[in-house]
Scaffold this motif. Structure first.
Motif, PDB file in Angstrom:
ATOM      1  N   GLY A  11      -5.702   4.029   5.011  1.00 52.20           N
ATOM      2  CA  GLY A  11      -4.553   3.452   4.377  1.00 52.20           C
ATOM      3  C   GLY A  11      -4.116   4.194   3.190  1.00 52.20           C
ATOM      4  N   GLN A  12      -3.102   3.783   2.644  1.00 56.89           N
ATOM      5  CA  GLN A  12      -2.450   4.395   1.411  1.00 56.89           C
ATOM      6  C   GLN A  12      -2.592   3.551   0.062  1.00 56.89           C
ATOM      7  N   LEU A  64       5.095   0.120   1.887  1.00 56.57           N
ATOM      8  CA  LEU A  64       6.345  -0.570   1.883  1.00 56.57           C
ATOM      9  C   LEU A  64       6.285  -1.658   3.017  1.00 56.57           C
ATOM     10  N   VAL A  65       6.784  -3.036   2.612  1.00 55.64           N
ATOM     11  CA  VAL A  65       6.586  -4.025   3.603  1.00 55.64           C
ATOM     12  C   VAL A  65       7.907  -4.471   3.705  1.00 55.64           C
ATOM     13  N   VAL A  66       8.300  -4.611   4.838  1.00 57.30           N
ATOM     14  CA  VAL A  66       9.898  -4.922   5.340  1.00 57.30           C
ATOM     15  C   VAL A  66       9.838  -6.405   6.174  1.00 57.30           C
ATOM     16  N   ALA A  67      10.668  -7.249   5.933  1.00 58.44           N
ATOM     17  CA  ALA A  67      10.691  -8.502   6.687  1.00 58.44           C
ATOM     18  C   ALA A  67      12.115  -8.493   7.100  1.00 58.44           C
ATOM     19  N   GLY A  97       4.072   8.597   7.157  1.00 61.18           N
ATOM     20  CA  GLY A  97       4.214  10.203   6.700  1.00 61.18           C
ATOM     21  C   GLY A  97       2.877  10.269   5.977  1.00 61.18           C
ATOM     22  N   SER A  98       2.680  11.554   5.278  1.00 56.99           N
ATOM     23  CA  SER A  98       1.347  11.837   4.434  1.00 56.99           C
ATOM     24  C   SER A  98       1.242  10.949   3.414  1.00 56.99           C
ATOM     25  N   ASN A  99       2.325  10.396   2.978  1.00 53.85           N
ATOM     26  CA  ASN A  99       2.288   9.630   1.608  1.00 53.85           C
ATOM     27  C   ASN A  99       2.832   8.174   1.721  1.00 53.85           C
ATOM     28  N   LEU A 100       2.915   7.645   2.903  1.00 58.22           N
ATOM     29  CA  LEU A 100       3.642   6.350   3.175  1.00 58.22           C
ATOM     30  C   LEU A 100       2.874   5.604   4.469  1.00 58.22           C
TER      31      LEU A 100
END
Length: 330
Positions: free
Chosen positions: A160-161, A264-267, A300-303
């Motif tokens: 996880g991040q 980032l959580v997108v609905a 990505g590496s940070n997302l």
């Protein structure tokens, strides 16, 4: 999808390009309450036309018979493999698909009321080059490649991040509105004024400033009730609003990631597409399932990111998603 498309036209164009004479159409996903029986799509115990999807702001669904829906947006005759045949297993499904194709019915709605039906459909599709439907119909496909030695099953390696998390919601579905109400008990919320967006009064900088001033798990949302949606659509137009909100959420995602957001959580399906396009995410690494049909993903590496169809997920989805994207347990 409306009578103008896009599922039928795209499926027919791909079928032509790939010389596919039998194309499965199966938007079933029983674990999420989506089943297809006698060619009709059900949402839990309701026909599609009786469910909240009848009031979808972009694609209101008023006809539950997928054969009718698909026929109105495609050129050919739509076929059907009923549940009685699906229940007999993959060989029977494969024979029925071939029979439909021989009669010129190339787009073929296939019934499924249990997840095991999707596994059988996947096995029946081992030689097909094109399949369409919901993500559930893909459940049975990996086994075909494992059996032929083309891929090896391996344990998921997920990291996880732990960085800052943002939630963006453009979905107006009943499930998402319930999730927003649940989140309101513990998290900061900012409702995006859609009329203000259309008048140019809502700016990315202001939304970003609000987010950066919050702690915990903030959400920025344009989600609203069907009545509110209809009111603003009457003033500004459905497509104009959709285009403007897609751009807003895409630009907002870019600004949030640039400001250091790492989860980032997108609905919302359209909102998710806008965010993925704006961030130019060409590949995503799949992680653990948050709720049926919604995986955690590394972008990505940070997302890390979660993309949720409007009607998917339990009431506490946002909190679960944030924890799993950080590497926590479900």
């Amino acid at each position: 999808s409306t009578d103008d498309g896009n599922i039928g036209p795209v499926a027919e164009a791909l079928a032509s390009a790939l010389a596919a004479d039998a194309v499965i159409v199966c938007p079933a996903f029983p674990r999420t309450g989506r089943t297809v029986f006698q060619g009709h799509l059900f949402v839990k115990d309701q026909l599609l036309s009786d469910s909240p999807m009848k009031d979808h702001p972009l694609t209101p669904m008023r006809d539950p018979d997928l054969r009718n829906v698909l026929s109105r947006q495609s050129c050919g005759v739509v076929g059907h493999v009923p549940m009685a045949i699906v229940a007999e297993g993959s060989d029977a499904i494969r024979d029925a698909l071939a029979a439909e194709a021989r009669h010129g019915r190339n787009l073929i709605v296939v019934d499924a009321i249990h997840d095991d039906d999707l596994i059988a459909i996947g096995a029946a599709a081992r030689d097909l080059v094109l399949i369409t439907g919901g993500s559930g119909v893909a459940m049975g496909l990996p086994a075909n490649f494992v059996k032929t030695g083309q891929i090896l099953a391996k344990k998921l390696d997920w990291q996880g991040q732990a960085g800052r998390c943002a939630i963006l919601s453009g979905s107006c579905s009943e499930a998402t509105r319930n999730q927003i109400a649940t989140h309101a008990k513990t998290g900061a919320q900012h409702e995006i004024d859609v009329a203000g967006v259309m008048r140019g009064e809502v700016k990315i900088d202001g939304l970003l400033r609000w987010f950066l001033a919050q702690n915990g798990l903030p959400i920025l949302y344009s989600s609203a009730s069907p009545t509110a949606v209809q009111h603003v659509q009457a003033e500004f137009g459905m497509q104009a609003i959709a285009d403007r909100l897609d751009k807003l959420f895409g630009d907002l995602a870019i600004a949030l990631v640039a400001a250091g957001v790492e989860r980032l959580v997108v609905a919302g399906g359209e909102t998710s597409g806008a965010v993925v396009g704006a961030l130019r995410l060409n590949a995503l690494s799949m992680g653990p399932e948050i709720d049926p049909g919604v995986p955690a993903m590394r972008a990505g590496s940070n997302l890390t990111i979660a993309l949720k169809s409007g009607n998917f997920g339990t009431d506490n989805f946002f909190e679960k998603a944030a924890a799993i994207l950080a590497g926590g347990a479900k």
